[in-house]
Design an enzyme around this catalytic site. Structure first.
Site, PDB file in Angstrom:
ATOM      1  CB  CYS A 188      -3.415  -3.617 -12.057  1.00 59.29           C
ATOM      2  SG  CYS A 188      -3.999  -4.813 -11.428  1.00 59.29           S
ATOM      3  CB  CYS A 507       8.311  -8.254  -1.269  1.00 61.86           C
ATOM      4  SG  CYS A 507       8.205  -7.785   0.273  1.00 61.86           S
TER       5      CYS A 507
END
Ligand SMILES: C[S@@+](CC[C@H](N)C(=O)[O-])C[C@H]1O[C@@H](n2cnc3c(N)ncnc32)[C@H](O)[C@@H]1O
Length: 563
Positions: A188, A507
């Protein structure tokens, strides 16, 4: 004042090139092989050799340039943009673009100017190091940070974040960080950011991708619409692939055949890669993964610890959230009613060959554990509804109602099956024979009329010969390729097919921008029938909250008349 940022331990080994470092989203980051070359003058200068120097050309180039559209290439454009074309041109002409003014482990303070599309902070190096760019993780625009350089490249150096000396209080909210590994794990990038800000940043990524990679004039690109957020911003990820290394020789030697007695040896790390490093960090829970995956992590780790001496090689694990698919579903009994009765229990699938089952809206999908399926179930209804609404715009005078759907790169049939009620005929194509087997099975599983959806295994470009009798003005095409995008053959055939609407889901917005630019540009010269595609709308979908990734949806419509 210092913000809560965990500094790296001093023993960082940063010898690995960035593209070799695995990230959490390994399946979304298979690096692209360029199918269409770009015209970066610098690339040509360094790579194209005159014939008389052929011998020299065989030598390994001193500096490896990034593959076009790879994350390093995307970063390079951001670096150039921050430095300014003038400085870049001068340093390129002087041949100083690789002469890093900073050495390994040099520490310095910088002020972050902006974020790169990969989610890293970009800062201009201060005098006497300028012009040069510093790239560091987990910092935000406006912040003064202390960093330590670990590797240098063309006009930029990568650095670890040591401290945030003056945080940007409008952006950074450390109380939002729910993961104890954030700041070290490479999974992340944005947990410290309010969600609305994350969505804004992802919109900017889409804007920049079309500026940098489409070759289109600004007038051909519509205002990028706000990014659609994910209903779940944590506990959304239905697939994770933690990994671990086999025991090192020395540990094997020291341990002999003694069991671990359930105690994890210090050298054993089961998890994801550390940011900026090739090494795995130990991870016991992942708050972006679904609860069932987190529950499964403990017993899986325990099993590895107990049996670690039996591993001769490193392993990449598979943890996939599935509705309970343990009851086999035979062909005659595959009704949604039967499934509904057994289904709502979630289990963790670890076998690549096992069948995974997911529910999207009122439809069920099954696919093999190893196969592709979108990893954020919570946003799939909004995403497929959006694609449907793009194909059937509410009120558009003279619009011919679509009846036929072509689903290229269809996987196990997500778009085909979700949108099937709106079409008379649907044809999907996909390279993976396994996924196609399941797409056909999924049509039956959801009681779709026999023959309405047909799926075939093969290269996406092969679909155009199959659907040559589809009425073009009543046909919509969905494209959802892997990160490398479409190849030139596919685009040529798409242009010849020329159906009413094309919805391009991706994506990797950078290869999408390249392909859309190519479609619009080639249309100028193909020009048959006096029609051309326009890029009608463009927007991101946040399939990957807390990370820098964004899914992009581009809607192309065939219109009459020239430019
Ligand atoms: C991003 S996934 C999309 C799958 C599907 N649309 C979905 O949403 O579940 C891309 C798919 O393209 C397939 N693929 C890759 N290269 C292909 C090619 N040349 N022709 C057809 N399919 C391809 C992959 O196997 C993968 O299933």
């Amino acid at each position: 004042m210092s913000a809560q940022v965990r500094p790296h331990p001093p023993d960082n080994d940063h010898s690995a090139p960035a593209e070799k470092r695995l990230r959490l989203q390994t399946d979304e980051v298979d690096l692209p092989t360029p199918s269409i070359s770009i015209t970066d003058p610098d690339l040509h200068h360094d790579q194209v050799q005159p014939k008389k120097h052929l011998k020299k050309a065989k030598k390994k180039p001193k500096h490896k340039l990034p593959d076009p559209y790879s994350s390093d290439d995307v970063l390079w454009r951001d670096v150039v943009s921050l430095l300014g074309e003038q400085d870049v041109a001068r340093m390129t002409a002087e041949g100083t673009q690789w002469d890093a003014p900073l050495g390994f482990r040099d520490e310095l303070e910088v002020v972050v100017s902006r974020l790169s599309s990969n989610g890293d902070a970009l800062a201009l190096a201060p005098e006497p190091h300028s012009p040069w760019v510093i790239v560091a993780p987990f910092a935000l625009p406006g912040e003064t940070i202390r960093v330590r350089v670990y590797r240098s490249s063309r006009l930029h150096s990568f650095a670890d974040l040591l401290d945030v000396l003056s945080p940007n209080s409008e952006l950074r909210d450390s109380s939002r960080v729910t993961c104890k590994y954030f700041g070290k794990c490479s999974g992340c990038q944005y947990q410290m950011l309010p969600y609305e800000k994350q969505l804004g940043i992802k919109r900017d990524v889409v804007i920049k991708a079309y500026q940098n990679f489409s070759n289109l004039p600004a007038s051909a690109v519509p205002t990028v619409l706000p990014t659609i957020g994910s209903p779940k911003q944590y506990h959304y990820r239905t697939k994770i692939t933690p990994h671990f290394e086999a025991p090192p020789k020395k540990a094997r030697h020291d341990q002999g055949s003694n069991p671990t007695d359930g105690i994890k040896p210090d050298w054993l790390k089961i998890g994801f890669n550390q940011i900026g490093k090739r090494t795995v960090m130990d991870i016991e829970e992942c708050p972006i993964a679904t609860p069932v995956l987190n529950e499964a992590m403990g017993p899986i780790r325990e099993n590895i610890i107990n049996n670690i001496w039996s591993y001769k090689k490193g392993v990449s694990l598979l943890l996939r959230d599935s509705l309970d698919a343990s009851t086999s579903v035979d062909a005659d009994a595959t009704t949604v009613d039967i499934l509904s009765a057994q289904l709502e229990k979630h289990v963790c699938i670890t076998d690549h060959k096992a069948t995974v089952r997911e529910k999207v809206g009122n439809k069920y999908f099954e696919f093999p554990g190893h196969a592709f399926f979108q990893n954020n179930n919570s946003i799939l209804v909004p995403l497929t509804d959006y694609v449907r609404d793009a194909i059937f715009p509410a009120s558009s005078p003279g619009f011919k109602q679509p009846t036929h759907l072509v689903d290229a790169y269809c996987g196990s049939g997500l778009f085909s099956i979700m949108l099937s009620p709106h079409f008379t005929t649907v044809a999907g194509i996909e390279l993976s024979a396994d996924s196609i087997k399941f797409a056909t099975h999924n049509a039956r599983l959801n009681n779709l009329p026999e023959g309405k959806c047909t799926f075939r295994a093969g290269d996406a470009a092969n679909i155009f010969s199959v659907v040559s009798d589809f009425p073009r003005e009543h046909t919509a095409l969905i494209i959802d390729p892997p990160r490398k995008g479409c190849d030139a053959n596919f685009i040529e055939q798409l242009l010849a097919f020329r159906c009413q609407t094309v919805v391009y889901v991706s994506c990797n917005v950078h290869t999408q921008a390249r392909d859309v630019g190519m479609i619009l540009e080639r249309m100028k010269s193909v020009g048959e029938g006096g029609t051309r595609y326009v890029l009608e709308s463009l927007r991101g979908f946040d399939l990957f909250p807390q990370t820098a990734h964004v899914e992009s949806v581009a809607v192309l419509r065939l219109v009459e008349g020239g430019i």
